[in-house]
Design a protein around this motif. Structure first.
Motif, PDB file in Angstrom:
ATOM      1  N   SER A   1       1.230   8.697   5.578  1.00 55.37           N
ATOM      2  CA  SER A   1       0.504   7.875   6.549  1.00 55.37           C
ATOM      3  C   SER A   1       1.484   6.969   7.275  1.00 55.37           C
ATOM      4  O   SER A   1       2.512   6.586   6.724  1.00 55.37           O
ATOM      5  CB  SER A   1      -0.512   6.972   5.845  1.00 55.37           C
TER       6      SER A   1
ATOM      7  N   VAL B   1       0.074  10.091  -0.300  1.00 55.35           N
ATOM      8  CA  VAL B   1      -1.098  10.961  -0.467  1.00 55.35           C
ATOM      9  C   VAL B   1      -1.884  11.203   0.823  1.00 55.35           C
ATOM     10  O   VAL B   1      -2.621  12.165   0.935  1.00 55.35           O
ATOM     11  CB  VAL B   1      -2.074  10.384  -1.520  1.00 55.35           C
ATOM     12  N   GLY B   2      -1.722  10.311   1.808  1.00 58.07           N
ATOM     13  CA  GLY B   2      -2.445  10.472   3.063  1.00 58.07           C
ATOM     14  C   GLY B   2      -3.892  10.028   2.951  1.00 58.07           C
ATOM     15  O   GLY B   2      -4.393   9.741   1.856  1.00 58.07           O
ATOM     16  N   ILE B   3      -4.560   9.957   4.118  1.00 61.05           N
ATOM     17  CA  ILE B   3      -5.936   9.454   4.160  1.00 61.05           C
ATOM     18  C   ILE B   3      -6.802  10.479   4.881  1.00 61.05           C
ATOM     19  O   ILE B   3      -6.471  10.884   5.994  1.00 61.05           O
ATOM     20  CB  ILE B   3      -5.980   8.109   4.908  1.00 61.05           C
TER      21      ILE B   3
ATOM     22  N   VAL C   1     -10.906   4.412  -0.317  1.00 58.37           N
ATOM     23  CA  VAL C   1     -11.096   5.857  -0.255  1.00 58.37           C
ATOM     24  C   VAL C   1     -11.397   6.352  -1.665  1.00 58.37           C
ATOM     25  O   VAL C   1     -10.700   5.993  -2.601  1.00 58.37           O
ATOM     26  CB  VAL C   1      -9.822   6.544   0.284  1.00 58.37           C
TER      27      VAL C   1
ATOM     28  N   ILE D   1     -11.107   2.436   6.708  1.00 56.00           N
ATOM     29  CA  ILE D   1     -10.273   1.738   5.726  1.00 56.00           C
ATOM     30  C   ILE D   1      -9.983   0.288   6.097  1.00 56.00           C
ATOM     31  O   ILE D   1      -9.579  -0.478   5.242  1.00 56.00           O
ATOM     32  CB  ILE D   1      -8.934   2.470   5.472  1.00 56.00           C
TER      33      ILE D   1
ATOM     34  N   ASN E   1       0.834  -1.210   0.000  1.00 53.09           N
ATOM     35  CA  ASN E   1       0.000   0.000   0.000  1.00 53.09           C
ATOM     36  C   ASN E   1       0.862   1.251   0.000  1.00 53.09           C
ATOM     37  O   ASN E   1       0.605   2.194  -0.742  1.00 53.09           O
ATOM     38  CB  ASN E   1      -0.912   0.031   1.230  1.00 53.09           C
TER      39      ASN E   1
ATOM     40  N   ASP F   1       4.858   6.206   5.227  1.00 54.51           N
ATOM     41  CA  ASP F   1       5.142   6.690   3.875  1.00 54.51           C
ATOM     42  C   ASP F   1       4.958   8.196   3.812  1.00 54.51           C
ATOM     43  O   ASP F   1       4.430   8.806   4.749  1.00 54.51           O
ATOM     44  CB  ASP F   1       4.247   5.976   2.841  1.00 54.51           C
TER      45      ASP F   1
ATOM     46  N   PHE G   1       1.098   3.359   9.424  1.00 52.59           N
ATOM     47  CA  PHE G   1       0.277   2.265   9.950  1.00 52.59           C
ATOM     48  C   PHE G   1       1.074   1.575  11.052  1.00 52.59           C
ATOM     49  O   PHE G   1       2.251   1.282  10.869  1.00 52.59           O
ATOM     50  CB  PHE G   1      -0.065   1.263   8.843  1.00 52.59           C
TER      51      PHE G   1
ATOM     52  N   GLY H   1      -7.138  -1.884  -6.784  1.00 50.84           N
ATOM     53  CA  GLY H   1      -7.134  -2.568  -5.497  1.00 50.84           C
ATOM     54  C   GLY H   1      -8.518  -3.101  -5.217  1.00 50.84           C
ATOM     55  O   GLY H   1      -9.483  -2.747  -5.910  1.00 50.84           O
ATOM     56  N   SER H   2      -8.606  -3.960  -4.207  1.00 48.75           N
ATOM     57  CA  SER H   2      -9.885  -4.598  -3.915  1.00 48.75           C
ATOM     58  C   SER H   2     -10.519  -4.034  -2.648  1.00 48.75           C
ATOM     59  O   SER H   2     -11.683  -4.239  -2.378  1.00 48.75           O
ATOM     60  CB  SER H   2      -9.657  -6.090  -3.708  1.00 48.75           C
ATOM     61  N   GLY H   3      -9.714  -3.326  -1.852  1.00 49.28           N
ATOM     62  CA  GLY H   3     -10.228  -2.863  -0.570  1.00 49.28           C
ATOM     63  C   GLY H   3     -10.220  -3.972   0.478  1.00 49.28           C
ATOM     64  O   GLY H   3     -10.843  -3.853   1.534  1.00 49.28           O
ATOM     65  N   LEU H   4      -9.484  -5.050   0.197  1.00 47.48           N
ATOM     66  CA  LEU H   4      -9.437  -6.166   1.148  1.00 47.48           C
ATOM     67  C   LEU H   4      -8.126  -6.225   1.921  1.00 47.48           C
ATOM     68  O   LEU H   4      -8.038  -6.864   2.965  1.00 47.48           O
ATOM     69  CB  LEU H   4      -9.608  -7.494   0.398  1.00 47.48           C
ATOM     70  N   GLY H   5      -7.091  -5.553   1.366  1.00 46.57           N
ATOM     71  CA  GLY H   5      -5.749  -5.653   1.950  1.00 46.57           C
ATOM     72  C   GLY H   5      -5.715  -5.333   3.437  1.00 46.57           C
ATOM     73  O   GLY H   5      -5.208  -6.119   4.244  1.00 46.57           O
ATOM     74  N   LEU H   6      -6.289  -4.181   3.818  1.00 44.86           N
ATOM     75  CA  LEU H   6      -6.209  -3.771   5.221  1.00 44.86           C
ATOM     76  C   LEU H   6      -7.136  -4.599   6.107  1.00 44.86           C
ATOM     77  O   LEU H   6      -6.840  -4.827   7.277  1.00 44.86           O
ATOM     78  CB  LEU H   6      -6.545  -2.280   5.352  1.00 44.86           C
ATOM     79  N   ALA H   7      -8.256  -5.062   5.521  1.00 51.70           N
ATOM     80  CA  ALA H   7      -9.160  -5.925   6.301  1.00 51.70           C
ATOM     81  C   ALA H   7      -8.408  -7.191   6.692  1.00 51.70           C
ATOM     82  O   ALA H   7      -8.521  -7.684   7.829  1.00 51.70           O
ATOM     83  CB  ALA H   7     -10.394  -6.264   5.485  1.00 51.70           C
TER      84      ALA H   7
HETATM   85  P1  ADP Z   1      -6.766  -1.410  -1.639  1.00 49.18           P
HETATM   86  O1  ADP Z   1      -6.735  -2.723  -2.314  1.00 49.18           O
HETATM   87  O2  ADP Z   1      -7.810  -0.502  -2.147  1.00 49.18           O
HETATM   88  O3  ADP Z   1      -5.430  -0.787  -1.515  1.00 49.18           O
HETATM   89  P2  ADP Z   1      -6.705  -1.706   1.233  1.00 49.18           P
HETATM   90  O4  ADP Z   1      -7.660  -2.381   2.148  1.00 49.18           O
HETATM   91  O5  ADP Z   1      -5.292  -2.147   1.262  1.00 49.18           O
HETATM   92  O6  ADP Z   1      -7.319  -1.796  -0.203  1.00 49.18           O
HETATM   93  O7  ADP Z   1      -6.766  -0.171   1.559  1.00 49.18           O
HETATM   94  C1  ADP Z   1      -8.026   0.485   1.704  1.00 49.18           C
HETATM   95  C2  ADP Z   1      -7.913   1.931   1.299  1.00 49.18           C
HETATM   96  O8  ADP Z   1      -7.102   2.631   2.221  1.00 49.18           O
HETATM   97  C3  ADP Z   1      -7.238   2.148  -0.039  1.00 49.18           C
HETATM   98  O9  ADP Z   1      -8.175   2.114  -1.076  1.00 49.18           O
HETATM   99  C4  ADP Z   1      -6.610   3.493   0.096  1.00 49.18           C
HETATM  100  O10 ADP Z   1      -7.517   4.498  -0.263  1.00 49.18           O
HETATM  101  C5  ADP Z   1      -6.338   3.623   1.582  1.00 49.18           C
HETATM  102  N1  ADP Z   1      -4.909   3.395   1.897  1.00 49.18           N
HETATM  103  C6  ADP Z   1      -4.355   2.251   2.346  1.00 49.18           C
HETATM  104  N2  ADP Z   1      -3.040   2.405   2.577  1.00 49.18           N
HETATM  105  C7  ADP Z   1      -2.745   3.686   2.262  1.00 49.18           C
HETATM  106  C8  ADP Z   1      -1.542   4.475   2.288  1.00 49.18           C
HETATM  107  N3  ADP Z   1      -0.370   3.971   2.696  1.00 49.18           N
HETATM  108  N4  ADP Z   1      -1.640   5.766   1.904  1.00 49.18           N
HETATM  109  C9  ADP Z   1      -2.821   6.305   1.519  1.00 49.18           C
HETATM  110  N5  ADP Z   1      -3.985   5.613   1.458  1.00 49.18           N
HETATM  111  C10 ADP Z   1      -3.953   4.328   1.829  1.00 49.18           C
END
Ligand code: ADP
Length: 463
Positions: free
Chosen positions: A439, A383-385, A400, A393, A352, A380, A441, A410-416
């Motif tokens: 950002s 772009v920030g959140i 976002v 997220i 990410n 990192d 994490f 992306g799928s929006g599943l990575g952080l989940a």
């Molecule tokens: P994706 O597959 O969309 O990256 P994630 O679950 O990994 O799905 O992330 C969810 C959302 O969080 C992303 O769509 C992105 O908008 C935001 N995001 C995650 N990591 C970052 C990051 N390091 N900087 C900015 N936005 C992030």
């Protein structure tokens, strides 16, 4: 010897006509108006000429800075010249009056603010309670009364510990937390409802604690939604995998069936790109399901080694995108966990960071040991959140929506998945981010307490 009468615009009842006339005369003035003898053909309003004819009169604005906040008038029985000392006495009295008015206004403003705050707290569906530094109850809102089955008047002043029934809440209230941080946890009640509780310590400027705030939110509907998503995932992920393997196989074989033009080869490449993306999504779905089902194997993991592995694996990828990657590792970070899952969590975060950081940025991987936890962070300069999205997220499929990142796939599943992995390990995850700045994490995983003679080994996973 005169009769003094002072009043403000906010006086009660019908305005007295005499007051009104004085108000009109004094309103625009910065200085008092002294009339030695009111005479018939003077330029005063008729009511004053009538009432005060032949007497002396003073009309004195009460000023608060540049503003006239009241008027006083002073009527004498006889005509007379008011001496300088009498004038300054009158001024003194009026400056005192101005101070009283200022205080009254301040009090009114404070009361209005208090009422507004009270309305917000009382109408909140969230449970809110506050205790003082000695742990006695200072305030609880109606939602808290219902949640705890208490009545405010009886409960106020009592030790909060004696009023709480949920062991998790008691634990949350008593555990040590770093200053200016919100500590939170989820817990369930026997009736099947799930709650999210947070604690915040109220401190003075010098760091002294003056109380604690506890808030609880019913998240049962969100949990139900989450379960629905999981069931959906379980239902479709396996069924999607086999037709996809089939499609991939035949697309690969197209080239064997006869010579292809360069355009056909280009199209096949695009199709394969699409298939890869769907395959990744399905693998994420299956992994998410596995971790939610609790499939994983615990072993001793040295997080510093995991971090270094990920660093060396992804650095070329980052460099190819014009990004710098650095490490700040302090300690070994031994935890009891599933190394493959933990590795996956860190890879997702770094992926990410690479995706959401424009060229020229820096990605930092860090580790430190703190308060019985191993804290890992991925920072990192991307772009920030936006603040409103930060809380969401970690939900499945949440992405976002912004113009700047619309082109990033992306799928929006990575952080989940990262969140599920961390929670499986009994840890916490949170993000700090500023739009346009970057950002960070954080993952905090309970440190393993191992005898110092035992050599730490990588855990293995049996999936
Ligand atoms: P994706 O597959 O969309 O990256 P994630 O679950 O990994 O799905 O992330 C969810 C959302 O969080 C992303 O769509 C992105 O908008 C935001 N995001 C995650 N990591 C970052 C990051 N390091 N900087 C900015 N936005 C992030």
């Amino acid at each position: 010897e005169g009769a003094l009468r002072a009043f403000t615009a906010a006086g009660e009842g019908e305005p007295d006509p005499l007051d009104q006339a004085c108000w009109a005369l004094g309103w625009e003035r910065a200085e008092p108006l002294w009339v030695e003898r009111v005479s018939r053909p003077s330029n005063l309003p008729p009511i004053l000429r009538q009432e005060s004819r032949g007497r002396a009169l003073g009309i004195l604005p009460i000023r608060l800075g540049e503003e006239t906040v009241g008027i006083a008038w002073l009527a004498f029985a006889q005509p007379q010249r008011v001496s300088a000392s009498e004038q300054s006495l009158a001024r003194l009295i009026l400056s005192q009056a101005a101070v009283f008015i200022a205080r009254a206004r301040l009090y009114e403003a404070a009361m209005a603010e208090r009422e507004r705050l009270r309305a917000v707290l009382e109408s909140s569906p969230d449970v809110l309670l506050m205790m003082d530094a000695r742990g006695n109850l200072l305030y609880l809102n109606p939602a808290a009364e219902r949640f705890l089955g208490l009545e405010s008047p009886k409960a106020l002043g009592q030790p909060v510990v004696a009023l709480l029934r949920d062991a998790e809440l008691l634990e949350l209230l008593n555990e040590p937390i770093p200053p200016a941080q919100i500590q939170s946890r989820e817990f369930s009640r026997p009736d099947g409802r799930t709650f999210w509780a947070g604690r915040y310590d109220l401190r003075l400027g010098d760091g002294r604690e003056i109380g604690r705030l506890l808030f609880v939110r019913d998240i049962t509907p969100f949990k139900a939604l989450d379960r629905l998503k999981s069931d959906f995932i379980a239902a479709i992920s396996h069924d999607l995998r086999s037709p996809l393997t089939y499609v991939r196989g035949f697309v690969t074989m197209l080239g064997m069936a006869g010579p292809l033009t360069s355009r056909q080869r280009e199209y096949i490449e695009k199709i394969m790109g699409g298939i890869d993306q769907i395959t990744r999504l399905i693998e994420d779905l299956i992994d998410l399901k596995r971790i939610e089902e609790g499939i994983g194997q615990r072993g001793i993991c040295r997080m510093s080694d995991l971090l270094r592995d990920v660093f060396h694996e992804l650095r070329p990828h980052a460099m190819a995108r014009g990004l710098r990657m650095v490490m700040e590792v302090k300690g070994q970070g031994i935890v009891h966990g599933d190394s493959a899952w933990l590795r996956r969590a860190i890879v997702n975060l770094v992926d990410n960071a690479i995706k959401y950081t424009p060229e020229g940025g820096t990605i930092t991987l860090g580790l430190l040991e703190q308060g019985g936890e191993v804290v890992i962070w991925v920072r990192d300069t991307g772009v920030g959140i936006p603040p409103a999205d930060q809380a969401r997220i970690f939900e499945k499929f949440y992405r976002v929506r912004r113009k700047e990142t619309a082109h990033i796939k992306g799928s929006g599943l990575g952080l989940a998945l990262v969140k599920s992995i961390v929670e499986w390990h009994g840890g916490r995850i949170w993000v700090e981010s500023q739009l346009g700045q970057g950002s960070t994490f954080y993952l905090a995983i309970p440190a393993a307490s191992i005898p110092s003679s035992a050599p730490p080994a990588q855990g293995t996973r049996n999936r």
